[in-house]
Each structure stands twice: as C-alpha cells, then as structure tokens.
Design a protein around this motif. Sequence first.
Motif, short mmCIF file in Angstrom:
data_model
loop_
_atom_site.label_atom_id
_atom_site.label_comp_id
_atom_site.label_asym_id
_atom_site.label_seq_id
_atom_site.Cartn_x
_atom_site.Cartn_y
_atom_site.Cartn_z
N LYS A 10 0.86 -1.17 0.00
CA LYS A 10 0.00 0.00 0.00
C LYS A 10 0.90 1.24 0.00
CE LYS A 10 -3.81 -2.29 2.38
NZ LYS A 10 -4.68 -2.33 3.59
N THR A 11 0.81 2.01 -1.06
CA THR A 11 1.78 3.07 -1.33
C THR A 11 1.09 4.42 -1.44
OG1 THR A 11 3.11 1.46 -2.55
CG2 THR A 11 3.63 3.79 -2.88
N ILE A 12 1.50 5.38 -0.61
CA ILE A 12 0.90 6.71 -0.67
C ILE A 12 1.69 7.59 -1.64
CG2 ILE A 12 -0.13 6.56 1.62
CD1 ILE A 12 2.13 8.37 2.65
N ASP A 41 -0.06 -0.83 -4.57
CA ASP A 41 -1.45 -0.40 -4.48
C ASP A 41 -1.43 1.08 -4.15
OD1 ASP A 41 -4.13 -0.07 -4.08
OD2 ASP A 41 -4.26 -1.32 -2.27
N LEU A 42 -1.60 1.92 -5.19
CA LEU A 42 -1.39 3.36 -5.04
C LEU A 42 -2.60 4.07 -4.42
CD1 LEU A 42 0.27 4.15 -8.51
CD2 LEU A 42 1.39 3.55 -6.35
N GLU A 43 -2.29 4.96 -3.48
CA GLU A 43 -3.31 5.82 -2.87
C GLU A 43 -2.84 7.26 -3.06
OE1 GLU A 43 -5.68 6.60 1.37
OE2 GLU A 43 -4.02 5.17 1.28
N LEU A 99 -3.05 11.12 -2.64
CA LEU A 99 -3.59 12.01 -1.61
C LEU A 99 -3.25 13.46 -1.94
CD1 LEU A 99 -2.24 10.00 1.47
CD2 LEU A 99 -4.59 9.95 0.60
N ARG A 157 -0.02 11.76 6.88
CA ARG A 157 0.26 10.33 6.90
C ARG A 157 1.78 10.08 6.95
NH1 ARG A 157 -3.65 7.21 4.03
NH2 ARG A 157 -2.13 5.48 4.08
N PHE A 215 2.18 4.39 6.58
CA PHE A 215 2.24 3.87 5.22
C PHE A 215 3.12 2.63 5.20
CE2 PHE A 215 5.57 7.09 5.66
CZ PHE A 215 6.71 6.40 5.24
#
Length: 529
Positions: free
Chosen positions: A374-376, A404-406, A408, A416, A422
């Motif tokens: 999970k990658t911000i 898995d891109l988030e 923001l 965050r 993260f």
Amino acid sequence: MIRTARPFAPLSLAATAAASLVLVTACSSGAGNGTGTGAEARTEPGKPGGTAVFAMTSDPDTLMPWKATQFQAVNVLGNVYGTLTEYDKDLKTVPGLAEKWEPSADGKTLTLTLRKGVKFTDGSDFDSADVKFSLDAIRDEKTAAVARSALTNVTEVTATDPSTVTLTLSAPDAALPSGLASVNLAMLPSEASDAAVMSALESTPNGTGPFTFDSRTPSQSVKLKRNDAYWGDKALLDALEFRVMPDENAIVTALKSGNVQLATINDPLVARTAEGGDLTTTKTPQLSYHTLQLKASSTTQPALADLNVRLAIACAVDRQQVLDTAAYGEGEVTGPITAPAYKSDPDARPCPKRDVAKAKEYLAKAGGGALVLKTIVSQGEYATSVNEAQNLKSQLAEAGITLDLEVLDIAAFVKRWVAGDFEAAVALNGGRPDPDTMYGRYFTSKGNLQKVAGYSSPELDALFAEGKATSDEGKRKEIYAKVSRELEDDAAWVWLFTGNSYTVASSKVAGFVPMSNGSLQSLRTTTIQ
C-alpha cells in the motif's frame, strides 16, 4: 553536482521521444525550440519598491516553522523567521542571528555570540532567552519538532548573558552549525512558552526575518511586508505575495499575462512553454531527491522487514526509466546523499542496473508469494509524483510486486507521512548540505523521524555518531560513504533521482538567484520594475 543556476537547456533525446505528443501541444502554444531563455536574466537588483507575486502550487500546510516539512511552507516561513546560522549562495554556513560561534578545545561546548538590536515583528527584542526557549522547546519530544535530531548532542542550553548562549554537548558535533541554518530551527520569542501565545503563532507568525507576515487567505494567498526593523540589509520589495495556483500551466499563463512575476516550475514540459518573449527560464539542479520509501518496520506489511524483499524491490527498478518517464530525463540518477561534498555513487548498490531475474531470486529467498504494498503518493506539491508512482507500479509488476497506489492531496499526504502511516511512499525529500542533518533524523535509532524512515541499525548509529565527532572533511567523506553504502546494501529505501527546478521570471524581475537547496532567500534582494 552543479550548485549554481544555469539556463534552461533542451530536453534529452530520449526525453524528447518520450514526450513527443505533449510537445506538439507545447510548441503550438508558442514555446520556443528549447535553446533559448527568453528575456535576459537580471541578477543585479533594480529600483526598490513595489509588490511581487510569486506563484506556488500548494497552500502552506502550516505556519509553524518547527513543524514544516512541505516545501511551500518552508519557503514562505524562511522569509519570515530568522535562524542562528544561514547558508550563502554556495551553501556554506555563515552568520545569521548568531554573528559568530566558537567551539571549545574539546568540542564539548559551542558558544554563540548573538547580534544586538534584533527585533521580532511585534517589536520585542531578540536575546539569549529566546534562543534558550527555542532550542529547549525543539529538543522536547512533546513539541514534535521535525528537526529535533539536529540537537541530539545538546544536553543543556545556557543563556550566559543577553547576547551569549552556551550549548553544552555530550560529544563534539561538526554538523551542528550547519543544522542551525534550517528554518525548522527558527528562533521564536520566549513568550511563546505560554500556550496561548504559541497557538497564536500558528496563524500569525512573529519572526525576525526580512519580511513580516501580513495576511493569509486559505487556499489563495499568503501576503508579506518588508520588515523595516530587519537587522541586515532591508528587503527591496515593499511587499511579497505567495499566490496559490495548483496548476503549473495556469501559472505560466499568469506569468505571460503579468498577473504573476515569479514562480518555480517542477514540470520540464511546462517550463518549456514559458520560454521566449518577456519571460526568463532558469534551470537549477536540486539537492532534493525522489525516492520510493519502504517501511521496514511496517506492522501491516511485515514482509518489508525481510532484507531479501527490500532488495527485490530495489533490483526491480530502472531508475533512469523513472527519470525519463516522469521528468523527461531532466535530472540524474542518485544515491542517498546529494550534498555536493559527500555525494553518493549511484552505482554503489546491489543492483546498479535493473535486474528483474535477480529481483525474483530475492523474492524466492524470502519465500515467494504475492507481495502487495500500500503506497501513498502526493498530488500538488510537485509535478512528477503520480507519473513516478505509475512507472514504479508498472516496473515492479514485472517482478511480481504490486504497488497499491493511494493518491492524496498534499495536506493528507504530509499528515500520513509524518505519522509513518504507510507501507511505502513515493516522496520528494529535501536534500541538505551536510549529510548528518539530511539523514540523522531519519536513520538513527533515536532520530525524531525514525518512524518515517522505518529503518535503523547499530552500524548506522555508530557511523552517524562518528561523522558528528570529527571535523576533518576527508574523514567525514569516508564515514558518509559508508553510511550511503549501508543504506543501499540494506535497501532501506529505493533512491531514484534528483531533478531540477525551473525559475520563471518576468523581465521586470531582477536580483533573484535560485539555489540548489530550493531556498527562496534571495527574495530579499529581488526587485520588480
């Protein structure tokens, strides 16, 4: 490393090919051929007075200098607050609010002699009580100051007399004078020990810098005025407005229309559209670095604690491809340390070139199986972030690794990021002239941003301590080369590239000198006709 501004040059051949479709649009809007800089840049200031408008893509997320990590916030606050030391245009440490400093023979004390006659915006005098309050508050973990680690070796701050401060150190600290130049260690008035006063500073800064805070309209602008009580040479502008314009293309349009006089552009293609006519475009290589941060201490993705997993990620990435795709080749592949005197060799890493087969071998050693991170990713602080993330996602997928891109907005990203919330992060972090102040707060076990780094080791603790303890430049270079190699061998993060900033200015602007650390301190010498 080139540390001085240079004219904006053409995109590389590979970059031009990668961006050809976009360039059709750029050229049709009046862009030049990439070899010119438009109006001649004027480095000598002109007639004082007037108001300059500087466009930036994000609203500052804080007006508290001890908490500022966002580039836009740092740039605004650096013009309002003063620091004990400063950097000159060559990033050498020079006097600031401290006119001189003297270490003891054993290096266990540092005596600062303060300037006299310095005043805060509210008219109160600056003296040793303010220094003691500020440094003690920054050292206090409860303050959550982002540069607290710069003061790790400081055990006591003594206001010896109104113009003298003595720092008692647990060990010699060659990096301390440079560290004191950061706006994250800005001097606040001692009255801020009162909670109500401190709270007020979060909306109305009270500093000793060349400009004073005037007003703020959230998501629109921050306005400053010249500080006529400033201790040094007075700013030449009457006023300065930082105007928030999230789209860089819109910024160029505003520059061409004269509604904005100055801006720093991150996207090389957008910078090309500003060439010619009444505008000057200057390219400046930056110390800031683009990186894929890996959280080795992640509780939600324990696989990152396995060195084989981190090495797999590092080996699966072609850094030049990320640079070419996201920044059109405008920059250079980098290792951890970008400071010119200590610059890392980007080939001194386990996989100098992309090696997908090796990446798969490392994953097999780790037990195989699907790996999802999970990658911000931030949107709004700099132009290349999303393109970097998408390219990294594509490359890593070939090795069986999923990002898995988030995406923001910058305020949510910073929140965050600072919390270490993260598994991985695509980030642009500021580089510093000294590698200890650049990384000591991240990669030491007691670093105050250690939860952001997610990685430390006894070996790194020892190396950073050794680097602080010696002032011999040759020895320090050897020590930080070992730091760099340790970070690469353990794939703490995946360092990608350093990029350029593109300063676009109206021909009416003179006296502004871009810097490789991104500082806008020369706004104090800037004029507008």
